[in-house]
Scaffold this active site. Structure first.
Site, PDB file in Angstrom:
ATOM      1  N   GLU A   1    -130.270 -22.600  26.490  1.00 21.27           N
ATOM      2  CA  GLU A   1    -129.449 -23.177  25.441  1.00 21.27           C
ATOM      3  C   GLU A   1    -129.353 -22.237  24.252  1.00 21.27           C
ATOM      4  O   GLU A   1    -130.291 -21.503  23.938  1.00 21.27           O
ATOM      5  CB  GLU A   1    -130.024 -24.537  25.019  1.00 21.27           C
TER       6      GLU A   1
ATOM      7  N   CYS B   1    -128.982 -19.490  17.006  1.00 21.24           N
ATOM      8  CA  CYS B   1    -130.354 -19.556  17.523  1.00 21.24           C
ATOM      9  C   CYS B   1    -130.282 -19.232  19.009  1.00 21.24           C
ATOM     10  O   CYS B   1    -129.679 -19.970  19.779  1.00 21.24           O
ATOM     11  CB  CYS B   1    -130.899 -20.965  17.283  1.00 21.24           C
TER      12      CYS B   1
ATOM     13  N   CYS C   1    -140.681 -21.414  28.997  1.00 19.51           N
ATOM     14  CA  CYS C   1    -141.673 -20.628  28.262  1.00 19.51           C
ATOM     15  C   CYS C   1    -143.012 -20.835  28.943  1.00 19.51           C
ATOM     16  O   CYS C   1    -143.323 -21.949  29.366  1.00 19.51           O
ATOM     17  CB  CYS C   1    -141.735 -21.097  26.807  1.00 19.51           C
TER      18      CYS C   1
ATOM     19  N   CYS D   1    -147.063 -24.759  24.208  1.00 15.22           N
ATOM     20  CA  CYS D   1    -147.468 -25.343  22.931  1.00 15.22           C
ATOM     21  C   CYS D   1    -147.267 -26.860  23.072  1.00 15.22           C
ATOM     22  O   CYS D   1    -146.235 -27.300  23.576  1.00 15.22           O
ATOM     23  CB  CYS D   1    -146.631 -24.783  21.787  1.00 15.22           C
TER      24      CYS D   1
ATOM     25  N   CYS E   1    -144.032 -28.760  21.836  1.00 16.17           N
ATOM     26  CA  CYS E   1    -142.722 -28.132  22.088  1.00 16.17           C
ATOM     27  C   CYS E   1    -142.168 -28.537  23.450  1.00 16.17           C
ATOM     28  O   CYS E   1    -142.849 -28.416  24.471  1.00 16.17           O
ATOM     29  CB  CYS E   1    -142.867 -26.611  22.008  1.00 16.17           C
TER      30      CYS E   1
ATOM     31  N   CYS F   1    -135.041 -27.803  16.526  1.00 13.52           N
ATOM     32  CA  CYS F   1    -136.170 -26.938  16.916  1.00 13.52           C
ATOM     33  C   CYS F   1    -137.069 -27.630  17.914  1.00 13.52           C
ATOM     34  O   CYS F   1    -137.487 -28.761  17.699  1.00 13.52           O
ATOM     35  CB  CYS F   1    -137.067 -26.633  15.726  1.00 13.52           C
TER      36      CYS F   1
HETATM   37  N1  SAH Z   1    -141.465 -19.104  21.086  1.00 14.00           N
HETATM   38  C1  SAH Z   1    -141.190 -18.751  19.760  1.00 14.00           C
HETATM   39  C2  SAH Z   1    -139.778 -19.060  19.331  1.00 14.00           C
HETATM   40  C3  SAH Z   1    -139.167 -20.386  19.736  1.00 14.00           C
HETATM   41  S1  SAH Z   1    -139.724 -21.870  19.002  1.00 14.00           S
HETATM   42  C4  SAH Z   1    -142.164 -19.393  18.817  1.00 14.00           C
HETATM   43  O1  SAH Z   1    -142.907 -20.264  19.236  1.00 14.00           O
HETATM   44  O2  SAH Z   1    -142.223 -18.988  17.665  1.00 14.00           O
HETATM   45  C5  SAH Z   1    -138.949 -21.964  17.391  1.00 14.00           C
HETATM   46  C6  SAH Z   1    -139.769 -22.783  16.397  1.00 14.00           C
HETATM   47  O3  SAH Z   1    -139.647 -24.203  16.632  1.00 14.00           O
HETATM   48  C7  SAH Z   1    -141.248 -22.466  16.450  1.00 14.00           C
HETATM   49  O4  SAH Z   1    -141.805 -22.344  15.180  1.00 14.00           O
HETATM   50  C8  SAH Z   1    -141.784 -23.668  17.152  1.00 14.00           C
HETATM   51  O5  SAH Z   1    -143.151 -23.804  16.905  1.00 14.00           O
HETATM   52  C9  SAH Z   1    -140.941 -24.788  16.577  1.00 14.00           C
HETATM   53  N2  SAH Z   1    -140.982 -26.013  17.364  1.00 14.00           N
HETATM   54  C10 SAH Z   1    -141.224 -26.140  18.674  1.00 14.00           C
HETATM   55  N3  SAH Z   1    -141.192 -27.453  19.039  1.00 14.00           N
HETATM   56  C11 SAH Z   1    -140.925 -28.156  17.930  1.00 14.00           C
HETATM   57  C12 SAH Z   1    -140.710 -29.559  17.684  1.00 14.00           C
HETATM   58  N4  SAH Z   1    -140.784 -30.448  18.644  1.00 14.00           N
HETATM   59  N5  SAH Z   1    -140.433 -29.930  16.418  1.00 14.00           N
HETATM   60  C13 SAH Z   1    -140.320 -29.018  15.447  1.00 14.00           C
HETATM   61  N6  SAH Z   1    -140.485 -27.680  15.624  1.00 14.00           N
HETATM   62  C14 SAH Z   1    -140.788 -27.249  16.857  1.00 14.00           C
HETATM   63 FE1  SF4 Z   2    -142.971 -21.358  23.859  1.00 15.21          FE
HETATM   64 FE2  SF4 Z   2    -142.297 -23.556  22.502  1.00 15.21          FE
HETATM   65 FE3  SF4 Z   2    -144.669 -22.398  22.107  1.00 15.21          FE
HETATM   66 FE4  SF4 Z   2    -142.443 -21.190  21.212  1.00 15.21          FE
HETATM   67  S1  SF4 Z   2    -143.261 -23.154  20.491  1.00 15.21           S
HETATM   68  S2  SF4 Z   2    -144.186 -20.246  22.335  1.00 15.21           S
HETATM   69  S3  SF4 Z   2    -140.998 -21.786  22.858  1.00 15.21           S
HETATM   70  S4  SF4 Z   2    -143.954 -23.357  24.027  1.00 15.21           S
END
Ligand code: SAH
Ligand code: SF4
Length: 394
Positions: A116, A129, A136, A140, A143, A370
């Site tokens: 996306e 974005c 991934c 996390c 996420c 995000c």
């Molecule tokens: N993998 C990279 C970039 C993609 S995530 C990273 O982790 O930095 C982009 C941002 O969105 C990151 O700061 C991530 O921690 C945040 N993010 C992920 N899931 C989220 C959620 N459910 N609500 C708010 N922010 C989130």
């Molecule tokens: Fe991967 Fe989501 Fe963690 Fe970013 S925040 S490293 S996209 S699992």
């Protein structure tokens, strides 16, 4: 289990640029690679440099994909290009437009995988974005992308292709005869904050961003590109020297105990290792400050003590703290902190001398905010139980 102990170089499916029996796609080739490719196809050494520049201008500044339309090349040379090469973008499967103007593209790449890409219009800028991987590996716990099992790295062409397909949709290619540098930019900024961990796909991300920054490429200043990492420490120094864009880091926790659960890569490179790497970044990359992203999770990382600890940890690093209200997704084991809590947290950071904007969720109605990105067709998902177990939540 998490992948925090996995090696940096991972065995992804590598999609060859040249599909069996098909012509080579020139999209995403570095200048050097394009130069060598043209020579291999019969261009003279003497002409290859000039041809490389001309092709880049047609492809990245004018949005032209048919060699026949490249009018400053001879007819014979155009025929040679047509015979050997194509310029093709990933396919847009669907586009959704939010009530707030945010556009979300579902993009199909080679092999049928989907990622996306989200375009976010604001009054003074338009930010794209982009995704760097399908899914991934980093799980996390807050996420959505991390719950997707399937992963492959995007090629540089698939990464820069997202910028180009958004420009197609925005109608942003310059009219003939107009200097592209003077064209108003609807797409003025790029953030590598879509699906995937960009520093686990370093070379492809670097090559694509070089095209984005090149004066004969997309022509965006390196200060308009922000790469967000979860904290792949060894690649942070390389990002400074080999890309030089702005850096954002998914911080999210102020003790190793909490960050281990939220961002499992912390088990491999802990807060101390991460902060050491970040301290050098602004100097080496010559950029102003690092953005610390901090997702606000109710009762998990949002106390006043957390805010004070955060300020202590980042002391001495030119920084701003971007607070992200948690965006929920089905099965997520967290809740968003209340507005009052977020504001109190922001205030502590602000009083300590750091900008602490609260990121406004965009495109929530189309699930484009995000951490919500995940291709709709990718059904292989972890269960709630698996997600909670990985997060260490009973
Ligand atoms: N993998 C990279 C970039 C993609 S995530 C990273 O982790 O930095 C982009 C941002 O969105 C990151 O700061 C991530 O921690 C945040 N993010 C992920 N899931 C989220 C959620 N459910 N609500 C708010 N922010 C989130
Ligand atoms: Fe991967 Fe989501 Fe963690 Fe970013 S925040 S490293 S996209 S699992």
């Amino acid at each position: 289990m998490t992948d925090a102990s996995a090696p940096i170089t991972q065995d992804f499916v590598t999609i060859p640029r040249k599909m069996p029996d098909g012509p080579l796609n020139l999209l995403g080739l570095t200048r050097d690679a394009l130069h060598d490719t043209l020579i291999a196809a019969g261009t003279s050494e003497k002409q290859a440099k000039m041809r490389t520049g001309q092709l880049w201008q047609w492809i990245y500044q004018k949005g032209v994909r048919q060699f026949d339309e490249m009018t400053n090349l001879s007819k014979e040379y155009r025929a040679l290009l047509t015979e050997n090469f194509v310029i093709t973008l990933p396919e847009v499967v669907s586009k959704q437009v939010s009530v707030d103007g945010t556009r979300k593209y579902l993009v199909r790449i080679a092999g049928g995988h989907e990622v996306e890409t989200v375009y976010i219009p604001e009054t003074d800028r338009g930010t794209l974005c982009i995704s760097s991987q399908v899914g991934c590996t980093l799980t996390c716990s807050f996420c959505h992308t991390g719950t997707q099992k399937l992963v492959r790295n995007l090629t540089s062409g698939e990464i820069i292709g997202q910028v180009m397909l958004a420009r197609d949709d925005l109608g942003e290619w310059p009219e003939p005869g107009r200097n592209p540098a003077n064209t108003a930019r609807l797409l003025s900024n790029i953030v590598l904050m879509g699906m995937g961990e960009p520093l686990y796909n370093f070379e492809n991300v670097r090559d694509a961003m070089k095209i984005a920054m090149d004066p004969e490429g997309i022509q965006l200043s390196r200060r308009r590109i922000t790469l967000s990492t979860s904290g792949v420490v060894p690649e942070i120094a390389r990002t400074a020297t080999e890309i030089g864009c702005l850096l954002a880091v998914s911080f999210h926790g102020t003790t190793d105990e909490v960050r281990d659960k939220l961002v499992p890569i912390n088990k491999r490179w802990n807060l101390e290792a991460l902060l050491d790497a970040l301290r050098d970044y602004p100097k080496v990359s010559n950029s102003e400050r690092i953005t610390f992203e901090y997702v606000m999770l109710k009762g998990v990382n949002d106390t006043d003590e957390d805010a004070h600890r955060l300020v202590e940890l980042i002391k001495g690093i030119p920084a701003k703290v971007n607070l992200i209200p948690f965006n929920p997704w089905p099965g997520a084991p967290y809740q968003r902190s209340s507005n009052n809590r977020i504001n109190a947290f922001a205030e502590i950071i602000y009083k300590a001398g750091y900008a602490s904007p609260v990121r406004k969720p965009r495109g929530e109605d189309i699930f484009a905010a995000c951490g919500q990105l995940k291709s709709a067709t990718e059904r292989a998902r972890k269960s709630r139980k698996e997600i909670a177990a990985e997060a260490g939540i009973s």
